[in-house]
Scaffold this motif. Structure first.
Motif, PDB file in Angstrom:
ATOM      1  N   ILE A   8       7.871   5.706 -13.751  1.00 51.56           N
ATOM      2  CA  ILE A   8       6.513   6.055 -13.324  1.00 51.56           C
ATOM      3  C   ILE A   8       5.728   6.494 -14.553  1.00 51.56           C
ATOM      4  O   ILE A   8       6.220   7.277 -15.375  1.00 51.56           O
ATOM      5  CB  ILE A   8       6.517   7.177 -12.276  1.00 51.56           C
ATOM      6  CG1 ILE A   8       7.137   6.680 -10.983  1.00 51.56           C
ATOM      7  CG2 ILE A   8       5.104   7.682 -12.018  1.00 51.56           C
ATOM      8  CD1 ILE A   8       7.152   7.687  -9.863  1.00 51.56           C
ATOM      9  N   GLU A   9       4.510   5.970 -14.671  1.00 46.54           N
ATOM     10  CA  GLU A   9       3.619   6.354 -15.760  1.00 46.54           C
ATOM     11  C   GLU A   9       2.376   7.004 -15.160  1.00 46.54           C
ATOM     12  O   GLU A   9       1.805   6.489 -14.199  1.00 46.54           O
ATOM     13  CB  GLU A   9       3.214   5.141 -16.583  1.00 46.54           C
ATOM     14  CG  GLU A   9       4.378   4.478 -17.294  1.00 46.54           C
ATOM     15  CD  GLU A   9       3.955   3.227 -18.012  1.00 46.54           C
ATOM     16  OE1 GLU A   9       3.660   3.302 -19.224  1.00 46.54           O
ATOM     17  OE2 GLU A   9       3.890   2.174 -17.345  1.00 46.54           O
ATOM     18  N   LEU A  10       1.965   8.128 -15.747  1.00 42.86           N
ATOM     19  CA  LEU A  10       0.759   8.827 -15.314  1.00 42.86           C
ATOM     20  C   LEU A  10      -0.335   8.591 -16.338  1.00 42.86           C
ATOM     21  O   LEU A  10      -0.130   8.796 -17.531  1.00 42.86           O
ATOM     22  CB  LEU A  10       1.030  10.327 -15.198  1.00 42.86           C
ATOM     23  CG  LEU A  10       2.181  10.754 -14.300  1.00 42.86           C
ATOM     24  CD1 LEU A  10       2.378  12.258 -14.400  1.00 42.86           C
ATOM     25  CD2 LEU A  10       1.917  10.362 -12.873  1.00 42.86           C
ATOM     26  N   VAL A  41       4.026  10.991  -3.366  1.00 40.18           N
ATOM     27  CA  VAL A  41       3.610  10.766  -4.750  1.00 40.18           C
ATOM     28  C   VAL A  41       3.243  12.110  -5.397  1.00 40.18           C
ATOM     29  O   VAL A  41       3.579  12.364  -6.559  1.00 40.18           O
ATOM     30  CB  VAL A  41       2.434   9.768  -4.819  1.00 40.18           C
ATOM     31  CG1 VAL A  41       1.939   9.601  -6.247  1.00 40.18           C
ATOM     32  CG2 VAL A  41       2.838   8.414  -4.241  1.00 40.18           C
ATOM     33  N   LYS A  42       2.584  12.976  -4.645  1.00 39.20           N
ATOM     34  CA  LYS A  42       2.237  14.307  -5.159  1.00 39.20           C
ATOM     35  C   LYS A  42       3.493  15.067  -5.573  1.00 39.20           C
ATOM     36  O   LYS A  42       3.513  15.732  -6.612  1.00 39.20           O
ATOM     37  CB  LYS A  42       1.469  15.103  -4.108  1.00 39.20           C
ATOM     38  CG  LYS A  42       0.045  14.650  -3.917  1.00 39.20           C
ATOM     39  CD  LYS A  42      -0.639  15.521  -2.879  1.00 39.20           C
ATOM     40  CE  LYS A  42      -2.067  15.072  -2.644  1.00 39.20           C
ATOM     41  NZ  LYS A  42      -2.754  15.909  -1.666  1.00 39.20           N
ATOM     42  N   LYS A  43       4.564  14.970  -4.777  1.00 37.35           N
ATOM     43  CA  LYS A  43       5.810  15.657  -5.103  1.00 37.35           C
ATOM     44  C   LYS A  43       6.417  15.124  -6.395  1.00 37.35           C
ATOM     45  O   LYS A  43       6.914  15.890  -7.223  1.00 37.35           O
ATOM     46  CB  LYS A  43       6.811  15.517  -3.960  1.00 37.35           C
ATOM     47  CG  LYS A  43       6.456  16.352  -2.755  1.00 37.35           C
ATOM     48  CD  LYS A  43       7.475  16.172  -1.657  1.00 37.35           C
ATOM     49  CE  LYS A  43       7.057  16.948  -0.414  1.00 37.35           C
ATOM     50  NZ  LYS A  43       7.983  16.764   0.706  1.00 37.35           N
ATOM     51  N   ARG A  97       7.070  17.184  -9.949  1.00 38.88           N
ATOM     52  CA  ARG A  97       8.359  17.221 -10.639  1.00 38.88           C
ATOM     53  C   ARG A  97       8.231  16.754 -12.092  1.00 38.88           C
ATOM     54  O   ARG A  97       8.842  17.340 -12.989  1.00 38.88           O
ATOM     55  CB  ARG A  97       9.383  16.357  -9.911  1.00 38.88           C
ATOM     56  CG  ARG A  97      10.013  17.072  -8.751  1.00 38.88           C
ATOM     57  CD  ARG A  97      11.211  16.299  -8.220  1.00 38.88           C
ATOM     58  NE  ARG A  97      10.986  16.111  -6.792  1.00 38.88           N
ATOM     59  CZ  ARG A  97      11.228  15.026  -6.121  1.00 38.88           C
ATOM     60  NH1 ARG A  97      11.716  13.969  -6.698  1.00 38.88           N
ATOM     61  NH2 ARG A  97      10.982  14.958  -4.828  1.00 38.88           N
ATOM     62  N   ILE A  98       7.448  15.703 -12.300  1.00 44.23           N
ATOM     63  CA  ILE A  98       7.263  15.185 -13.661  1.00 44.23           C
ATOM     64  C   ILE A  98       6.593  16.244 -14.530  1.00 44.23           C
ATOM     65  O   ILE A  98       7.013  16.503 -15.657  1.00 44.23           O
ATOM     66  CB  ILE A  98       6.441  13.879 -13.648  1.00 44.23           C
ATOM     67  CG1 ILE A  98       7.273  12.737 -13.042  1.00 44.23           C
ATOM     68  CG2 ILE A  98       5.997  13.506 -15.062  1.00 44.23           C
ATOM     69  CD1 ILE A  98       6.485  11.476 -12.777  1.00 44.23           C
ATOM     70  N   ILE A  99       5.552  16.867 -13.999  1.00 43.70           N
ATOM     71  CA  ILE A  99       4.820  17.882 -14.764  1.00 43.70           C
ATOM     72  C   ILE A  99       5.707  19.099 -15.016  1.00 43.70           C
ATOM     73  O   ILE A  99       5.699  19.674 -16.103  1.00 43.70           O
ATOM     74  CB  ILE A  99       3.512  18.275 -14.033  1.00 43.70           C
ATOM     75  CG1 ILE A  99       2.549  17.072 -14.073  1.00 43.70           C
ATOM     76  CG2 ILE A  99       2.870  19.506 -14.655  1.00 43.70           C
ATOM     77  CD1 ILE A  99       1.307  17.243 -13.230  1.00 43.70           C
TER      78      ILE A  99
END
Length: 93
Positions: free
Chosen positions: A46-48, A80-82, A86-88
């Motif tokens: 996943i890329e933000l 997706v918010k979850k 987690r990524i942040i």
């Protein structure tokens, strides 16, 4: 003489287009439509992409495991918010 000016103008135009394309100039968002269905197990990466001068929206692009297809995820979808949280949370400072 006019033919030489015309040919030179065409060459300059083509060079300008090639340079601007090579720089990766992209003035629009990558995500036109988004996916909100749960598909966590199918995702490899996943890329933000935060809002920028080229796109006012945050974009979340997922690469699928088997097909390597890139899909845009709906940032408003609860699952997706979850993932974003987690990524942040795991991001090194």
């Amino acid at each position: 003489m006019n033919c030489k000016i015309f040919v030179a103008s065409i060459i300059v135009l083509v060079a300008f287009l090639a340079i601007s394309e090579g720089l990766g100039v992209d003035d629009r968002c990558r995500c036109i439509k988004t996916e909100s269905r749960r598909m966590g197990k199918l995702i490899e990466k996943i890329e933000l992409f935060p809002p920028s001068s080229h796109c006012k929206d945050s974009e979340i692009i997922a690469t699928l495991k088997e097909t390597r297809q890139e899909i845009c995820l709906d940032p408003a979808a609860p699952w997706v918010k979850k993932i974003i949280e987690r990524i942040i949370a795991n991001k090194p400072t």
